[in-house]
Each structure stands twice: as structure tokens, then as C-alpha cells.
Design a protein around this motif. Structure first.
Motif, PDB file in Angstrom:
ATOM      1  N   GLU A  96      66.299 -15.272  31.309  1.00 31.01           N
ATOM      2  CA  GLU A  96      65.335 -16.378  31.226  1.00 31.01           C
ATOM      3  C   GLU A  96      64.484 -16.244  29.974  1.00 31.01           C
ATOM      4  O   GLU A  96      64.061 -17.239  29.392  1.00 31.01           O
ATOM      5  CB  GLU A  96      64.470 -16.414  32.495  1.00 31.01           C
ATOM      6  CG  GLU A  96      65.268 -16.970  33.667  1.00 31.01           C
ATOM      7  CD  GLU A  96      64.815 -16.492  35.039  1.00 31.01           C
ATOM      8  OE1 GLU A  96      63.683 -15.989  35.173  1.00 31.01           O
ATOM      9  OE2 GLU A  96      65.625 -16.627  35.987  1.00 31.01           O
ATOM     10  N   GLU A 166      73.364  -8.804  34.757  1.00 25.71           N
ATOM     11  CA  GLU A 166      73.058 -10.044  35.476  1.00 25.71           C
ATOM     12  C   GLU A 166      73.823 -11.206  34.852  1.00 25.71           C
ATOM     13  O   GLU A 166      73.382 -11.771  33.838  1.00 25.71           O
ATOM     14  CB  GLU A 166      71.559 -10.355  35.390  1.00 25.71           C
ATOM     15  CG  GLU A 166      70.675  -9.353  36.093  1.00 25.71           C
ATOM     16  CD  GLU A 166      69.366  -9.988  36.527  1.00 25.71           C
ATOM     17  OE1 GLU A 166      69.077  -9.951  37.721  1.00 25.71           O
ATOM     18  OE2 GLU A 166      68.663 -10.556  35.676  1.00 25.71           O
ATOM     19  N   ALA A 170      75.106 -16.448  37.813  1.00 25.61           N
ATOM     20  CA  ALA A 170      74.867 -15.994  39.191  1.00 25.61           C
ATOM     21  C   ALA A 170      73.381 -15.963  39.535  1.00 25.61           C
ATOM     22  O   ALA A 170      73.010 -15.763  40.694  1.00 25.61           O
ATOM     23  CB  ALA A 170      75.468 -14.604  39.388  1.00 25.61           C
ATOM     24  N   GLY A 230      65.128 -14.156  44.043  1.00 22.98           N
ATOM     25  CA  GLY A 230      64.709 -14.985  45.182  1.00 22.98           C
ATOM     26  C   GLY A 230      64.530 -14.221  46.486  1.00 22.98           C
ATOM     27  O   GLY A 230      63.534 -14.420  47.193  1.00 22.98           O
TER      28      GLY A 230
HETATM   29  P1  PGA Z   1      68.184 -14.110  41.881  1.00 23.67           P
HETATM   30  O1  PGA Z   1      67.515 -13.621  40.486  1.00 23.67           O
HETATM   31  O2  PGA Z   1      68.290 -12.903  42.755  1.00 23.67           O
HETATM   32  O3  PGA Z   1      67.231 -15.135  42.401  1.00 23.67           O
HETATM   33  O4  PGA Z   1      69.517 -14.670  41.529  1.00 23.67           O
HETATM   34  C1  PGA Z   1      67.856 -12.393  39.917  1.00 23.67           C
HETATM   35  C2  PGA Z   1      67.118 -12.201  38.612  1.00 23.67           C
HETATM   36  O5  PGA Z   1      66.924 -13.159  37.872  1.00 23.67           O
HETATM   37  O6  PGA Z   1      66.728 -11.073  38.262  1.00 23.67           O
END
Ligand code: PGA
Length: 255
Positions: A96, A166, A170, A230
């Protein structure tokens, strides 16, 4: 038994109430937590984390820092500030931030170094976008991202980092990578790390991890823990996830 590392990433979510609730739920669970838990929190919750997590059984940290230790950088926080408050970890290079703030591999490497200078553990995120996976570039992309961080690190420092794989597709989608997909990437990352140091740092998987899929992921040889977005915002779910992770670690060491 090797304790799996479970890192919660609250992102820009949560509240003091949620933090209190989560800590109370862990206390009810008792001290036999067979997983190591780290909560990465928004900075306004750091002082409450310091007070509530004083015993050190659960650790906490940040989600981003500036690469400099101090200076005229309005709105930023630094690794030494997290360390001074008792935080032990900080995420760097989350997708992000790579996407929303155009963080380059070099910026991520500088942030990892800032963490190590302050004696906190950088959780270095790498991961491919959907189109990169479709073009069969996953391994190439994650290796490039990790290489940028590890090239300038002495082996003793490299052993102090945590890596988190990551896959961007996903994250927050409910569509996790299969355990086999995670294993394939983790094994490549560990080979790369193994060329630079004797004791590979832990490699976590992140992306739609929940209580229901954590055990299958942790059953893989090279999955040392998970980074949870989440599902870390729902107390019961997260406590259950940590308990399942602990049970899986016991199964791994028995089997
Ligand atoms: P998520 O996020 O478990 O909601 O998919 C993981 C993260 O961005 O570290």
C-alpha cells in the motif's frame, strides 16, 4: 518447537477500545501462547500499547517510518521514536505504501536500515501484482525487491530482519495464495537469504490470512509466520488465529 511469528497489521483502523479488548482477550487465553505476537499499530495508539503491553509477552510496533532519524519532515515519525517508546518492530515496504506513496525499492532499503540503526526489527514486505504473476514474473519481482534491501546489509544485521511475502492480489481480497504457492516463493526467498547469511531470517506470508487458513499455511516448511490485516481487527478471530498457529507449530514439531 519453533514459535511462529504472527504480526497484526491494523493499517489505518482500530481504536484504543479495540486494543484494550484484544489485550484482555489474550490475558484470558493464559500465558501458554505458543506463537510470538506483534501488533503493528497506528502511532496514536503507541502510548497505550506501551502501558498495556509492558510485560513484553506481546510486542508492538509501527507500520511505516521515515528513513531519517530526525529532521524537518512534517507528519512523519522515525524509528528511534518507536524504539524510545518500547516498540520493537516496524513494517517497511508494504504494497500500500509502494503503490500509494510511490516508495521505491531503494526507499524501502533505507527504511529497513533506519530500523536496524534504532535496534528495531524491520518487517520487509515484498510481493507481486496480479499482472506480474500472470506474466510468470513472481519470483523475479520478489527477488528484486528483497535484493535491494539485503545487498548492503552485513550478515549479522540481515539475520535481524523479518521478511513478509504478500502477493498484492491477495491483500484484503479474501483470496489467499494457496499454501503451495506461498511455499514456492518462500523457498526462493530463503535461498536468496541463504546466500548472504547462515541463519535465514523468518519469512512470513500475508494476504487474506484468517483463523481458518492459518494452519495450512504454517504447515509449509518455509512459512515461519503470518502477517494479518483484516482478521487482526476482530478480537475473537485474531485470538483464535493465534491459538491455531500455536497448535500447528506443536504439530509441526511432533511430526
Ligand atoms: P489482509 O491484509 O490480511 O487484510 O489481506 C494483509 C496486509 O496487508 O498486511
Amino acid at each position: 518447537m519453533k514459535q511462529p511469528l504472527i504480526v497484526a497489521n491494523w493499517k489505518m483502523n482500530g481504536s484504543e477500545l479495540l486494543l484494550r479488548d484484544l489485550v484482555r482477550a489474550f490475558e484470558r487465553q493464559g500465558p501458554d501462547l505458543a506463537a510470538q505476537v506483534v501488533l503493528t499499530l497506528p502511532a496514536p495508539f503507541f502510548s497505550l500499547a506501551r502501558a498495556l503491553l509492558e510485560s513484553g509477552e506481546i510486542s508492538w510496533g509501527g507500520q511505516n517510518i521515515h528513513w531519517q532519524d530526525e529532521g524537518a519532515f512534517t507528519g512523519e515519525i522515525s524509528a528511534p521514536m518507536i524504539a524510545a517508546m518500547g516498540g520493537t518492530h516496524c513494517i517497511v515496504g508494504h504494497s500500500e505504501r509502494r503503490q500509494g506513496w510511490a516508495e521505491t525499492d531503494q526507499v524501502v532499503a533505507s527504511k529497513a536500515q533506519a530500523c536496524l540503526r534504532a535496534d528495531i526489527t524491520p518487517i520487509v514486505c515484498v510481493g507481486e501484482r496480479l499482472e506480474e504473476r500472470q506474466q510468470d514474473k513472481t519470483i523475479e519481482v520478489v527477488k528484486r525487491q528483497l535484493e535491494a534491501v539485503i545487498t548492503n546489509l552485513a550478515p549479522a544485521l540481515l539475520e535481524k530482519i523479518v521478511v513478509a511475502y504478500e502477493p498484492v492480489w491477495a491483500i484484503g481480497t479474501g483470496q489467499e495464495a494457496t499454501p503451495e504457492m506461498a511455499q514456492e516463493v518462500h523457498s526462493s526467498l530463503k535461498k536468496l537469504l541463504g546466500t548472504q547469511c547462515l541463519q535465514s531470517p523468518p519469512v512470513l506470508y500475508g494476504g487474506s490470512v484468517k483463523a481458518d487458513n492459518v494452519a495450512a499455511l504454517l504447515a509449509m516448511d518455509d512459512v515461519d509466520g503470518v502477517l494479518v490485516g483484516g482478521a487482526s481487527l476482530v478480537t475473537e478471530e485474531f485470538v483464535r488465529l493465534c491459538a491455531y498457529a500455536g497448535e500447528q507449530a506443536k504439530n509441526n514439531s511432533n511430526g
